[in-house]
Design a protein around this motif. Structure first.
Motif, PDB file in Angstrom:
ATOM      1  N   TYR A 353       0.834  -1.203   0.000  1.00 56.57           N
ATOM      2  CA  TYR A 353       0.000   0.000   0.000  1.00 56.57           C
ATOM      3  C   TYR A 353       0.872   1.258   0.000  1.00 56.57           C
ATOM      4  O   TYR A 353       0.648   2.187  -0.789  1.00 56.57           O
ATOM      5  N   THR A 360      -4.904   0.458  -2.499  1.00 59.22           N
ATOM      6  CA  THR A 360      -6.352   0.304  -2.510  1.00 59.22           C
ATOM      7  C   THR A 360      -6.858   0.066  -1.090  1.00 59.22           C
ATOM      8  O   THR A 360      -6.113  -0.367  -0.205  1.00 59.22           O
ATOM      9  N   ARG A 361      -8.127   0.313  -0.915  1.00 57.52           N
ATOM     10  CA  ARG A 361      -8.758   0.082   0.379  1.00 57.52           C
ATOM     11  C   ARG A 361      -8.694  -1.402   0.761  1.00 57.52           C
ATOM     12  O   ARG A 361      -8.501  -1.745   1.929  1.00 57.52           O
ATOM     13  N   LEU A 364      -5.415  -2.219   2.314  1.00 56.15           N
ATOM     14  CA  LEU A 364      -5.360  -1.653   3.650  1.00 56.15           C
ATOM     15  C   LEU A 364      -6.139  -2.512   4.635  1.00 56.15           C
ATOM     16  O   LEU A 364      -5.684  -2.774   5.755  1.00 56.15           O
ATOM     17  N   VAL A 365      -7.305  -2.967   4.223  1.00 52.71           N
ATOM     18  CA  VAL A 365      -8.134  -3.827   5.078  1.00 52.71           C
ATOM     19  C   VAL A 365      -7.408  -5.131   5.402  1.00 52.71           C
ATOM     20  O   VAL A 365      -7.446  -5.621   6.532  1.00 52.71           O
ATOM     21  N   LYS A 395      -0.370   4.899   6.204  1.00 52.03           N
ATOM     22  CA  LYS A 395      -1.569   5.749   6.108  1.00 52.03           C
ATOM     23  C   LYS A 395      -1.245   7.220   6.382  1.00 52.03           C
ATOM     24  O   LYS A 395      -2.148   8.052   6.464  1.00 52.03           O
ATOM     25  N   GLN A 595      -9.891   5.675  -5.336  1.00 47.84           N
ATOM     26  CA  GLN A 595      -9.180   6.384  -4.258  1.00 47.84           C
ATOM     27  C   GLN A 595      -9.043   7.851  -4.644  1.00 47.84           C
ATOM     28  O   GLN A 595      -7.952   8.317  -5.001  1.00 47.84           O
TER      29      GLN A 595
END
Length: 706
Positions: A353, A360-361, A364-365, A395, A595
């Protein structure tokens, strides 16, 4: 009638009998008898000669890299010879007729002059031994003083040798060494060199332990071997005091394979005891904790660790991380309680990430899920909080990351990653001096960590201090002379510093000649080089080899379609450029939609729209990308995006704004450089403008005058 010979025989036997009676040993004449039989002389002579030999051995054995045990054997044999020499001196005497029993020599005629040769032997041997002693003292003094400043409680755990018949078990030996190192590193009273710095000694044909200790700045070295077969494992380990190259401790463990983690913990505690390190109850508990009960899961974990460690210094970061993720997921499937595997998995996802390989989300998840699982298993473990810090850093939550680092530091006193991550946060926030100090502290416990050295080189590149950048890259090459990535980086430096593409061209060409399959791996650099050299054919071949991969600096990633559009643009083929940029825009718009607040993705979209002539869209997207990547949050990608915004302005005809943005970007540490401005087609719209030419000239190295 009695014959003369018979009479002589009787006389001799009679004299011997008298002599025996006369020489009978009793406490009153014992010491006199020792002197008469030359026992004192032999004792003194043997002692001097033995000392002479030991002095010579202590100098010559290390010179010829003899195994440490040979000196012990030599001392033992020399000591054993002493009583034997005394016994022989008591029972025998050397005469002109040869070696005779002492009782027989008593009755032989005595020579008027006494033989004093033994005195000369002793004197000469003594003189030689004193000379060797002084030689040893003066030649050993520098070596001893060089290591005297190293902390006594410092140690490097070298890679263990794999003695298993199945050479595929080499990674298992690495795992044993790594666990012992990790356990020792948890002890705050010790200085323990990190894994990455000792791994370069893995395949060394011979190890000079004092030299290794000197390079790593430690007083002690642990080495060993692992032999695994069926359900048994044999682990041997020995602790060396490198200051005098002597053995401190050694042991062998031959047990069931299932006990391998217990063996590792025992060795770690034995080493700590030998170094007289204080171990807190918490540290002892952490050392005794086994990572997993599933050896197959552990094997997968070790392989994943290797892939992650290698990722930052390769041209294919994404492939390494994806390989590691696959291996770690398999390990967790076998052991859902494998804490360390979750921490490594979180690291791999977070760095994919961070580096923009998959910003991408969903990625991250995945990282968050892995960290949450680790924290559920061991909420107070330093490894989990370090992984959490890494995710927060990805982040751009620097305050949160620093708080997690402080928690991790308490239980990871020897972990270079703690200082390393602190240095990266400092750099992202533009605190360059603080960043340098933290990275240097990381090198104290990880002096040969090529990844950290790469980052220090990157800092010097961003500061445009190319001489220091070159020195660090040369240091990497000294550690890894055949490392392709280091040689490529050295070639890139010459492009940035002097606008000289020849070194990079030679490295790429040589690599592809030796390994034609490396063309795809080198595609990003080949695109960069072909653009700088204005070689359209080479650019086309490189873009074809790129395939579905991307290229670009840091988080700015371009697709093949974008590269084809840029190539067509500097070739003057407007129709082909428009077609390629149109294709690139469709894919890039999907990335931005997923994003919308990610500056690097929006920056690429702005460049595409500039190439399509969509002036307003391009300027809006460029400005927004700059706003989304403030220098206070990202001093790495911030200046890069600022530089690309200057390109956007140039492409849409806003030359004044382009010069303004370029001037602003160059006031900051960043990747803009003399070679890029002078050679890249991206800046062609500004060529001939006196302001641009003055900027380029101001960046030229002193030896460049044209």
């Amino acid at each position: 009638m009695e014959t003369p010979s018979a009479g002589l025989s009787v006389t001799i036997h009679s004299n011997l009998a008298k002599s025996a009676a006369r020489r009978a040993v009793n406490p009153r004449n014992f010491f006199t008898e020792l002197k008469r039989r030359n026992v004192y002389k032999i004792a003194i002579g043997y002692g001097v000669v033995a000392w002479l030999l030991l002095q010579a051995a202590s100098i010559l054995f290390p010179t010829f890299e003899a195994p440490p045990w040979t000196m012990k054997v030599f001392v033992a044999v020399t000591a054993l010879g002493f009583p034997i020499a005394l016994i022989i001196a008591w029972a025998f005497e050397l005469t002109p007729e040869g070696l005779k029993r002492t009782e027989l020599t008593d009755e032989l005629p005595k020579k008027s002059s006494r033989n004093r040769a033994w005195i000369y032997v002793v004197v000469i041997a003594g003189a030689i031994s004193i000379g060797l002693f002084l030689l040893g003292r003066f030649t050993a003094a520098p070596k001893q003083s060089a290591s005297a400043d190293f902390p006594a409680k410092s140690i490097a755990v070298l890679p263990f040798e794999n003695f298993s018949q199945d050479k595929a078990f080499a990674f298992f030996a690495d795992g044993v060494q790594d666990e012992i190192l990790t356990d020792l590193a948890k002890i705050a009273d010790l200085k323990v060199i990190s894994r990455t710095s000792v791994m370069q000694y893995k395949n060394a044909s011979s190890r000079n332990l004092p030299e290794i200790a000197q390079a790593l700045k430690v007083a002690h070295v642990l080495e060993g071997s692992v032999q695994r077969s069926a359900n048994r494992v044999r682990v041997s380990a020995q602790l060396i005091d490198a200051r005098n190259d002597t053995h401190v401790w050694a042991d062998k463990y031959d047990r069931d394979l299932a006990d391998v983690f217990a063996i590792q913990s025992e060795i770690a505690q034995k080493i700590a005891d030998q170094l007289q390190a204080k171990i807190s109850p918490r540290e002892r508990s952490a050392i005794e904790k086994q990572p997993t009960k599933d050896l197959a899961a552990y094997d997968l974990y070790v392989r994943a660790t290797d892939a992650i460690d290698a990722a930052p210094t390769t041209q294919n970061i994404k492939e390494n991380f994806l390989e590691a993720i696959t291996l770690l997921e398999q390990a967790i499937a076998r052991d859902p309680a494998f804490f360390n595997a979750y921490c490594k998995l979180a690291q791999a996802h977070a760095q994919l990430y961070l580096f923009g390989e998959d910003h991408t989300r969903a990625r991250l998840v995945s990282a968050e899920q892995a960290i949450n699982a680790a924290l559920r298993l061991q909420p107070d473990a330093g490894e989990a909080h370090w992984a959490q810090a890494g995710l927060l850093y990805s982040k751009l939550d620097y305050d949160g990351a620093r708080a997690e680092i402080e928690i991790a530091r308490r239980s990871l006193p020897n972990d270079a990653r703690v200082f390393e991550l602190s240095g990266y946060i400092d750099r992202r926030q533009g605190r360059w001096p603080e960043s340098a100090r933290n990275l240097e502290r990381a090198l104290e416990v990880d002096p040969n960590n090529v990844s950290i050295l790469w980052q220090i080189a990157l800092s010097y590149e961003s500061l445009r201090d190319y001489a220091k950048d070159a020195a660090v890259l040369d240091r990497i090459l000294a550690l890894k002379p055949n490392d392709l990535d280091a040689r490529l980086a050295r070639g890139q430096l010459e492009v940035a510093w002097r606008a000289d593409t020849r070194p990079l061209h030679e490295v790429i060409e040589s690599s592809m000649q030796q390994d034609p399959a490396s063309g795809k791996r080198l595609a990003p650099l080949r695109i960069f080089l072909a653009s700088a050299e204005r070689d359209a054919g080479a650019a086309e071949r490189a873009l074809a080899d790129l395939g579905d991969d991307t290229y670009g600096p840091d988080a700015i990633q371009f697709s093949r379609a974008f590269g084809e559009g840029q190539l067509a643009r500097w070739k003057g083929d407007a129709a082909a450029a428009h077609a390629s940029f149109t294709t690139a825009r469709v894919a890039q718009q999907r990335i931005v939609d997923a994003q919308p607040d990610y500056g690097p993705a929006l920056c690429v979209l702005g460049l595409i729209d500039a190439g399509l002539g969509r002036q307003e869209d391009a300027l809006r997207e460029g400005r927004r990308a700059v706003e989304l990547t403030p220098l206070s949050k990202d001093s790495i990608n911030g200046p890069i995006i600022m530089g690309f915004f200057a390109v956007i302005c140039a492409w849409v005809g806003e030359k004044d704004l382009a010069i303004e943005q370029l001037t602003r970007a160059l006031q900051l540490p960043g990747r803009l450089n003399y070679g890029g401005l002078r050679l890249s087609p991206s800046w062609d719209p500004l060529r001939g403008d006196p302001r641009f030419e003055a900027i380029v000239a101001s960046l030229a190295p002193k030896e460049v005058h044209d």
